[in-house]
Design an enzyme around this catalytic site. Structure first.
Site, PDB file in Angstrom:
ATOM      1  CG  ASP A   1      -1.369   7.338  -3.973  1.00  0.00           C
ATOM      2  OD1 ASP A   1      -1.701   6.094  -4.598  1.00  0.00           O
ATOM      3  OD2 ASP A   1      -1.770   7.815  -3.148  1.00  0.00           O
TER       4      ASP A   1
ATOM      5  CG  HIS B   1      -1.699   1.306   1.506  1.00  0.00           C
ATOM      6  ND1 HIS B   1      -1.394   2.252   2.477  1.00  0.00           N
ATOM      7  CD2 HIS B   1      -2.758   1.897   0.676  1.00  0.00           C
ATOM      8  CE1 HIS B   1      -2.157   3.194   2.525  1.00  0.00           C
ATOM      9  NE2 HIS B   1      -2.938   2.912   1.299  1.00  0.00           N
ATOM     10  CG  ASN B   2      -0.524   4.986   0.013  1.00  0.00           C
ATOM     11  OD1 ASN B   2      -0.896   4.839  -0.903  1.00  0.00           O
ATOM     12  ND2 ASN B   2      -0.870   5.882   0.912  1.00  0.00           N
TER      13      ASN B   2
ATOM     14  CD  GLU C   1      -5.026   6.693  -4.371  1.00  0.00           C
ATOM     15  OE1 GLU C   1      -5.481   7.923  -3.738  1.00  0.00           O
ATOM     16  OE2 GLU C   1      -4.818   5.946  -3.629  1.00  0.00           O
TER      17      GLU C   1
ATOM     18  CG  HIS D   1      -0.617  10.118   0.863  1.00  0.00           C
ATOM     19  ND1 HIS D   1      -0.845   9.669   2.248  1.00  0.00           N
ATOM     20  CD2 HIS D   1      -1.620   9.439   0.164  1.00  0.00           C
ATOM     21  CE1 HIS D   1      -1.808   9.230   2.388  1.00  0.00           C
ATOM     22  NE2 HIS D   1      -2.673   9.079   1.339  1.00  0.00           N
TER      23      HIS D   1
ATOM     24  CD  GLU E   1      -2.146   2.600  -3.118  1.00  0.00           C
ATOM     25  OE1 GLU E   1      -3.281   3.006  -3.432  1.00  0.00           O
ATOM     26  OE2 GLU E   1      -1.519   2.060  -1.972  1.00  0.00           O
TER      27      GLU E   1
END
Length: 586
Positions: free
Chosen positions: A150, A118-119, A197, A163, A148
């Protein structure tokens, strides 16, 4: 006959050897000095459960580990040679069968647990910490297969990764992709999924598409495979391929028809529906409401109450997607999760869902079997709730228990959840893909992790913890001498969760002896992990972590075994280890 020189060597060995190993040696040695080849065969067969043991294998062990040439030539083994063998990788608790990719890799992707982060770009907290390429490199080296990214609009038409709406630093998207291209297949040959994302404008989405194609080249999967037009391909079929997970417009057939055409400036718009009363938002949302945590009978009752009250069930928003990027999404289209019923009626084979941990936890308690039916068909990704701003993690086991393929954790945060993640994916050669048990793949199975299994094949596991070998010293003690205890924990379905603890050995981390026996009855061993934790007991400040090791129960060797220990950050603490005897009946 041994020479005087050999006698002196043998005498010196006995003085330097570990008492517990000497006891085992003496049990099988006819003169308490030397093991004959037949004695070694007997030990390997009776104690180490080596079914296919032959004199040839025993001879190879003697050849490899016996340091005294005269003893080696006589096809015998001294205590020193036996100790070297017992301390070798051949006597580790982890079964070397699991060190290779031994599972069938020709099932569809949804039949596997997939190591996911995640992230991935963050190496600290979620608010002000740095974004760093090392996050991707480190995760890939650890066997992670779903990363991931973003994506946000950057200056000079260059998309950036960070983020959003926080003070975390920014990386250029193309720099991230270059690093992924370099390290993607260092640890595993099997496919990598890039979960985007995507918050970019259509023009910068086109830049993303260009970067993916120009940097990844042939490794980027950008078209349907001919043999998999209407079903998910296998990890084997996707070896050395990188897949894009993102929103997608239209069908795979339409994507194929557009292949080779100029897509510059082509933008499609679609309407995305969202529940108006979401407790747990998807990754595309910045905030997540954690105010409501009351378990209701089921989702249908919640929907019905809204209908009765005349309230809207969903809100809609318009989303713009560049066709150039949309067409790079093949088998991993990101689709909003609404309900199991909606997915059953409408979701396509190549569509996958992201569900926040709170919502997923609620669903797993209320509708476990429906959740399992869902994960049998569709790839499901679980991610940490947004309130985990310190990059903490949830326990992934509860979501593996219901078949969720991509349980995404913050890889930068050490602790129990990452120990379980690392331990689970030791299996199947560290490939990042572990085949789910039959009962999580078979449509006829009635398996429910929250209920006692009807037709399980339980294991009775017994562990005799004998001793510790050069355990890490305490940093809280001026003399560096620890008061050591060992905790053995079992993780799996709720009924299998268990914990045992040894007595404290005072002021001796170098060679503590316990000789304590613990028994576990494991109803669903296929999902079970076992974790060994060594701590320094401190009644005032709380116990100090010294080292741990986690592995799948079904990857354990029987017999006298050594458990290597690792630091909180996952670094080897060799030669620190535990010595134990394992046996189990199924």
């Amino acid at each position: 006959m041994t020479t005087p020189k050999e006698e002196r060597l043998l005498s010196k060995e006995k003085q330097n050897s570990r008492e517990e190993v000497t006891e085992i040696f003496n049990t099988y040695s006819e003169n308490r000095k030397i093991l004959l080849e037949k004695n070694l065969v007997q030990f390997l067969t009776q104690e180490q459960y080596s079914v296919e043991m032959t004199k040839t294998i025993a001879s190879e062990i003697i050849e490899k580990y016996e340091p005294i040439e005269e003893v080696k030539q006589a096809h015998q083994m001294s205590l020193e040679g036996f100790t070297r063998y017992m301390d070798s990788s051949e006597c580790l608790l982890f079964d070397n069968k699991c060190e290779r990719t031994y599972q069938n890799m020709n099932h569809p992707l949804n039949d596997y647990f997939i190591s996911s982060s995640h992230n991935t770009y963050l190496i600290s907290d979620q608010l002000v910490g740095p974004s760093d390429i090392w996050g991707y490199v480190s995760a890939l080296v650890k066997g992670c297969r779903c990363l991931e990214i973003d994506c946000w609009d950057g200056s000079q038409n260059e998309p950036v990764v960070y983020h959003g709406y926080t003070l975390t630093s920014k990386l250029l998207f193309k720099t991230v992709i270059q690093a992924i291209r370099k390290y993607a297949f260092i640890t595993s040959d099997y496919p990598v999924v890039l979960s985007l994302e995507n918050h970019c404008s259509p023009s910068q989405q086109e830049v993303i598409a260009h970067n993916l194609q120009s940097i990844l080249g042939e490794t980027l999967l950008s078209d349907v495979l001919d043999e998999f037009l209407d079903k998910l391909p296998s990890p084997e079929a996707l070896k050395f391929k990188i897949l894009v997970r993102n929103k997608k417009i239209g069908t795979l057939r339409e994507t194929r028809e557009r292949k080779g055409t100029d897509k510059h400036g082509q933008i499609e718009e679609y309407e995305e529906v969202e529940e108006t009363d979401q407790e747990d938002e998807d990754d595309d949302e910045v905030k997540e409401s954690e105010t409501e945590d009351i378990l209701k009978d089921n989702q249908e009752k919640e929907m019905e109450s809204k209908r009765v009250a005349g309230l809207p069930l969903f809100k809609k928003k318009r989303v713009k997607v560049a066709v150039a990027l949309s067409d790079l999404v093949i088998y991993t289209k990101a689709e909003k999760f609404r309900s199991f019923q909606h997915s059953r009626l409408h979701q396509q084979f190549n569509e996958s869902n992201s569900i926040g941990e709170s919502k997923a936890r609620k669903l797993s308690k209320l509708q476990a079997q429906e959740f399992i039916l869902h994960t049998r068909k569709f790839i499901t990704r679980i991610y940490p709730k947004a309130t985990r701003t310190d990059s903490s993690n949830f326990n992934p086991q509860e979501f593996w228990n219901i078949g969720c393929q991509m349980v995404a954790l913050n890889f930068q945060t050490p602790g129990l959840p990452m120990d379980l993640q690392t331990g689970k994916f030791l299996d199947n050669g560290g490939s990042g893909y572990v085949l789910k048990p039959d009962f999580l793949r078979d449509n006829k199975s009635k398996f429910n992790p929250n209920k006692a299994p009807i037709d399980s094949n339980p294991i009775t596991l017994t562990i005799r913890l004998i001793s510790g070998i050069q355990l890490p010293p305490s940093h809280h003690s001026s003399s560096n001498k620890a008061d050591v205890i060992v905790i053995i924990e079992l993780f799996g379905v709720p009924n299998d969760q268990a914990k045992h603890q040894t007595r404290v050995i005072k002021k001796n981390a170098f060679s503590p002896r316990w000789n304590e026996t613990f028994t576990f009855i494991i109803q669903v061993p296929e999902l079970a992990l076992i974790r060994f934790v060594v701590e320094n007991q401190s009644l005032i400040a709380g116990n100090e972590f010294l080292g741990q090791y986690t592995l799948p129960v079904l990857c354990m060797n029987k017999g006298y075994r050594r458990v290597p220990l690792f630091s909180k950050m996952g670094e080897s603490l060799e030669p620190a280890s535990l010595f134990l005897y394992v046996w189990y009946v199924r």
